[in-house]
Design an enzyme around this catalytic site. Structure first.
Site, PDB file in Angstrom:
ATOM      1  CG  ASP A 159      -1.981   0.984   1.203  1.00 62.82           C
ATOM      2  OD1 ASP A 159      -3.121   0.534   0.938  1.00 62.82           O
ATOM      3  OD2 ASP A 159      -1.688   2.327   0.964  1.00 62.82           O
ATOM      4  CB  ILE A 160       0.906   4.386  -2.344  1.00 59.31           C
ATOM      5  CG1 ILE A 160       2.122   5.043  -2.864  1.00 59.31           C
ATOM      6  CG2 ILE A 160      -0.395   4.855  -1.862  1.00 59.31           C
ATOM      7  CD1 ILE A 160       1.655   5.627  -4.055  1.00 59.31           C
TER       8      ILE A 160
ATOM      9  CG  ASN B 257     -12.415  -0.486   3.417  1.00 63.03           C
ATOM     10  OD1 ASN B 257     -12.510  -0.737   4.700  1.00 63.03           O
ATOM     11  ND2 ASN B 257     -11.150   0.457   3.583  1.00 63.03           N
TER      12      ASN B 257
ATOM     13  CB  VAL C 271      -9.002   2.110  -5.299  1.00 66.78           C
ATOM     14  CG1 VAL C 271      -8.608   1.392  -6.429  1.00 66.78           C
ATOM     15  CG2 VAL C 271      -7.950   3.287  -4.700  1.00 66.78           C
TER      16      VAL C 271
ATOM     17  CG  HIS D 172      -8.535  -2.859  -2.500  1.00 69.27           C
ATOM     18  ND1 HIS D 172      -9.390  -2.153  -3.276  1.00 69.27           N
ATOM     19  CD2 HIS D 172      -8.350  -2.166  -1.179  1.00 69.27           C
ATOM     20  CE1 HIS D 172      -9.984  -1.236  -2.490  1.00 69.27           C
ATOM     21  NE2 HIS D 172      -9.242  -1.029  -1.436  1.00 69.27           N
TER      22      HIS D 172
ATOM     23  CG  HIS E  11      -6.830  -2.484   2.895  1.00 68.60           C
ATOM     24  ND1 HIS E  11      -6.069  -1.504   2.787  1.00 68.60           N
ATOM     25  CD2 HIS E  11      -7.919  -2.570   2.496  1.00 68.60           C
ATOM     26  CE1 HIS E  11      -6.798  -0.872   2.070  1.00 68.60           C
ATOM     27  NE2 HIS E  11      -7.885  -1.025   2.082  1.00 68.60           N
TER      28      HIS E  11
HETATM   29  P1  AMP Z   1      -9.525   1.680   0.119  1.00 62.30           P
HETATM   30  O1  AMP Z   1      -9.893   2.893   0.950  1.00 62.30           O
HETATM   31  O2  AMP Z   1     -10.201   0.432   0.898  1.00 62.30           O
HETATM   32  O3  AMP Z   1     -10.285   1.624  -1.386  1.00 62.30           O
HETATM   33  O4  AMP Z   1      -8.042   1.465  -0.089  1.00 62.30           O
HETATM   34  C1  AMP Z   1      -7.359   1.960  -1.189  1.00 62.30           C
HETATM   35  C2  AMP Z   1      -5.961   1.610  -0.721  1.00 62.30           C
HETATM   36  O5  AMP Z   1      -5.028   1.770  -1.871  1.00 62.30           O
HETATM   37  C3  AMP Z   1      -5.505   2.780   0.120  1.00 62.30           C
HETATM   38  O6  AMP Z   1      -5.155   2.066   1.460  1.00 62.30           O
HETATM   39  C4  AMP Z   1      -4.534   3.609  -0.472  1.00 62.30           C
HETATM   40  O7  AMP Z   1      -3.419   3.907   0.228  1.00 62.30           O
HETATM   41  C5  AMP Z   1      -3.924   2.591  -1.662  1.00 62.30           C
HETATM   42  N1  AMP Z   1      -3.537   3.235  -2.863  1.00 62.30           N
HETATM   43  C6  AMP Z   1      -4.054   4.200  -3.479  1.00 62.30           C
HETATM   44  N2  AMP Z   1      -3.347   4.327  -4.621  1.00 62.30           N
HETATM   45  C7  AMP Z   1      -2.123   3.555  -4.767  1.00 62.30           C
HETATM   46  C8  AMP Z   1      -1.043   3.075  -5.446  1.00 62.30           C
HETATM   47  N3  AMP Z   1      -0.806   3.695  -6.638  1.00 62.30           N
HETATM   48  N4  AMP Z   1      -0.232   1.950  -4.946  1.00 62.30           N
HETATM   49  C9  AMP Z   1      -0.625   1.410  -3.901  1.00 62.30           C
HETATM   50  N5  AMP Z   1      -1.436   1.543  -3.135  1.00 62.30           N
HETATM   51  C10 AMP Z   1      -2.332   2.625  -3.291  1.00 62.30           C
END
Ligand code: AMP
Ligand code: ZN
Length: 116
Positions: free
Chosen positions: A31-32, A88, A97, A101, A103
């Site tokens: 995760d970024i 989520n 996103v 996915h 976590h």
């Molecule tokens: P959610 O809020 O469950 O949709 O989680 C989306 C996750 O994606 C968040 O924890 C972000 O930090 C992560 N995220 C967003 N863009 C990127 C990226 N380019 N590379 C890795 N993680 C990302």
């Protein structure tokens, strides 16, 4: 594959990511913005908007995501102390996103309840 989807771009290699595991069904990457020492996202390579959109045919992919999560937890040394696996969904679930996915979060003691 959705052309505008960030995570489709990561699984196809078009968008950069720190990939920790990939096979024909799933991709896992850091995760970024990690919230714990281990924070890995596990996604299906196939575009699925969220858990709301899964179908019976996705069963093998979903099961595989869990096995990969289990293996990555072990590989990153959090299996014995424990970790959290979550997804989520939608507005109230604070999904940001819109590509399914998991976590995988571990490496520190997490809050006793998911409060925020
Ligand atoms: P959610 O809020 O469950 O949709 O989680 C989306 C996750 O994606 C968040 O924890 C972000 O930090 C992560 N995220 C967003 N863009 C990127 C990226 N380019 N590379 C890795 N993680 C990302
Ligand atoms: Zn996608």
């Amino acid at each position: 594959m959705s052309e505008t989807c960030l995570f489709c771009g990561i699984s196809s290699g078009e968008n950069p990511a720190n990939i920790v595991y990939q096979d024909e069904m799933v991709t896992a990457f850091w995760d970024i913005k990690p919230i714990a020492p281990v924070h890995i996202l596990i996604i299906p390579n196939k575009h699925i908007h969220s858990l709301n959109e899964i179908s019976e045919a996705d069963g093998p992919i979903l099961a595989h995501m869990l096995f990969v999560a289990r293996d990555l937890a072990k590989e990153h040394g959090v299996d014995e102390d424990g970790y959290r696996l979550m997804t989520n969904i939608g507005e109230n679930g604070r999904q940001t996103v819109f590509h399914l996915h998991l976590h995988l979060i571990g490496g520190r003691r997490l809050m006793g309840r998911i409060v925020s």
